[in-house]
Write an enzyme that holds these catalytic residues in place. Structure first.
Site, PDB file in Angstrom:
ATOM      1  N   MET A  13       0.897  -1.170  -0.121  1.00  0.00           N
ATOM      2  CA  MET A  13       0.067   0.126   0.124  1.00  0.00           C
ATOM      3  C   MET A  13       0.886   1.090  -0.030  1.00  0.00           C
ATOM      4  SD  MET A  13      -2.630   0.970   2.965  1.00  0.00           S
ATOM      5  CE  MET A  13      -1.800   2.564   4.063  1.00  0.00           C
ATOM      6  N   HIS A  65       6.874  -2.036  10.650  1.00  0.00           N
ATOM      7  CA  HIS A  65       6.388  -2.657   9.446  1.00  0.00           C
ATOM      8  C   HIS A  65       7.205  -2.305   8.165  1.00  0.00           C
ATOM      9  CE1 HIS A  65       3.168  -4.187   6.911  1.00  0.00           C
ATOM     10  NE2 HIS A  65       3.073  -3.042   6.229  1.00  0.00           N
ATOM     11  N   SER A  81       3.600  -6.500   2.246  1.00  0.00           N
ATOM     12  CA  SER A  81       2.402  -6.134   2.897  1.00  0.00           C
ATOM     13  C   SER A  81       0.849  -6.763   2.371  1.00  0.00           C
ATOM     14  CB  SER A  81       2.500  -4.610   3.082  1.00  0.00           C
ATOM     15  OG  SER A  81       1.527  -4.154   4.173  1.00  0.00           O
ATOM     16  N   GLN A  82       0.096  -5.574   1.930  1.00  0.00           N
ATOM     17  CA  GLN A  82      -1.066  -6.314   1.368  1.00  0.00           C
ATOM     18  C   GLN A  82      -0.769  -7.161   0.037  1.00  0.00           C
ATOM     19  OE1 GLN A  82      -3.812  -3.051   0.953  1.00  0.00           O
ATOM     20  NE2 GLN A  82      -2.820  -2.421  -0.949  1.00  0.00           N
ATOM     21  N   ASP A  86       5.812  -4.246  14.479  1.00  0.00           N
ATOM     22  CA  ASP A  86       4.656  -3.777  13.520  1.00  0.00           C
ATOM     23  C   ASP A  86       3.505  -3.150  14.283  1.00  0.00           C
ATOM     24  OD1 ASP A  86       3.016  -3.372  11.222  1.00  0.00           O
ATOM     25  OD2 ASP A  86       3.658  -5.258  10.396  1.00  0.00           O
TER      26      ASP A  86
END
Ligand SMILES: *[C@@H]1O[C@H](CO)[C@@H](O)[C@H](O)[C@H]1NC(C)=O
Ligand SMILES: *[C@@H]1O[C@H](CO)[C@@H](O)[C@H](O)[C@H]1NC(C)=O
Ligand SMILES: *[C@@H]1O[C@H](CO)[C@@H](O)[C@H](O)[C@H]1NC(C)=O
Length: 328
Positions: free
Chosen positions: A40, A293, A113-114, A232
């Site tokens: 993202m 993160h 991540s996503q 994170d």
């Protein structure tokens, strides 16, 4: 047998081997391709992604690397990390990966991540061309129970965040806002289960509509590498990277935020997406990187990418002439 006969036999054998070698999907000894799916706020060809791809090419000489895009325009691609329909985006990515000749015999997948969550969805739903190893860095596999915080200057992110906050389980949000499609609220689990269509599908959380293809496809992975970032605060809870989630709660009990680990999740115990099979086979790697993160220090990503990407598809066929015989 005379010398001539021997020679002919030898030539025939070599010719046969050569034909087989030529018929191999990828040149002998060239590494399996790698496909990256960005996170993202990023785009498929941001300076960071391009640099990362370059480092991978240095690490695995000769490797083919592709970066997934939803839109070839960088700004539009970045925007698609917040706005869009995930079913549609996935269908498009599946067409994209299908159209790349270098990938036709499969590839290793690396999601940030996503992007790691979307890659898993690709494996479950499409997996054609097939994924061999899949590495997911800090991916919200059990969704997020809080929305990622935006950088102060990132107006698009703030816009998406505000819209998502406004009505996360509304019909519009569920079709058009990316984070809403994997927002899993432990304080409103029933609402999540009834309104969320995307993550509940990918995780086969609705007992009446379990899609068995998902498990079959996920089980076909060679290795699933799940990377959690120790500090994170973007993915909440951070254990979502390992299929952990907060236990269902309500106002009065929300103070104690117990995390249900992967092996106690119904989707695991009932093997709804194949995780249990993979795990019992020893093919899930739970890795930790120290830091916030996506703080991708070399200590964090290099050993994993060294080990689980860039392998030789014809693994036991060595470069020295002798073992070429295994090709037959
Ligand atoms: C998917 O591809 C179709 C056809 O090219 C396009 O019209 C559509 O906008 C794309 N959807 C997304 C989410 O990119
Ligand atoms: C299950 O998933 C597969 C792969 O995406 C799909 O082709 C199939 O239609 C799905 N089955 C149902 C009942 O939705
Ligand atoms: C809230 O959770 C607590 C602890 O799980 C439970 O005892 C209580 O009945 C719940 N209250 C409501 C209104 O659901």
């Amino acid at each position: 047998m005379g010398v001539a006969n021997l020679l002919i036999a030898a030539i025939a054998t070599v010719a046969c081997i050569l034909t087989q070698v030529v018929a191999l999907p990828s040149p002998l000894g060239s590494p399996r391709p790698l496909v990256i799916w960005h996170g993202m706020g990023d785009s498929y060809a941001s300076p960071g992604i391009l640099e990362f791809m370059e480092m991978i090419r240095d690490m695995h000489p000769g490797i083919f690397v592709h970066s997934v895009y939803i839109n070839e325009n960088l700004d539009e691609d970045r925007r698609a990390g917040w706005f869009g329909n995930l079913n549609e985006q996935l269908a498009n990515v599946s067409l994209q990966l299908n159209s790349i000749p270098e990938l036709e015999d499969g590839f290793d997948a690396l999601g940030f991540s996503q992007g790691g969550l979307f890659f898993r969805a690709y494996v479950e739903r499409y997996n054609s061309p097939p994924v061999h190893n899949m590495i997911a860095f800090g991916s919200p596999h059990m969704g997020v129970s809080d929305l990622p915080v935006c950088k102060p200057w990132d107006l698009l992110c703030q816009l998406a965040r505000r819209a998502t906050r406004g009505g996360v389980y509304g019909e519009w949000a569920q079709e058009n806002l990316v984070q809403a499609q994997y927002f899993r609220d432990p304080e409103q689990l029933d609402l999540y289960l009834s309104r969320n269509k995307w993550l509940t599908s990918i995780n086969n959380e609705i007992p009446d509509s379990v899609n068995t293809t998902y498990a079959k496809n996920l089980e076909s992975l060679n290795k699933l590498i799940l990377v959690l970032f120790s500090e994170d605060t973007t993915v909440v809870p951070k254990e979502s990277a390992w299929f952990g989630s907060y236990a269902p709660s309500n106002e009065s009990s929300s103070a104690d935020k117990a995390v249900i680990p992967m092996r106690l999740q119904p989707l695991y115990t009932e093997n709804r997406i194949g995780l249990k099979t993979l795990d019992q086979r020893g093919d899930i790697v739970l890795a930790t990187c120290v830091g916030e993160h996506m703080q991708l220090t070399p200590d964090c990503w290099k050993p994993l990418v060294q080990k689980y990407a860039g392998g030789k598809p014809d693994g036991d066929v060595a470069m020295d002439g002798q073992t070429v015989l295994t090709v037959q």
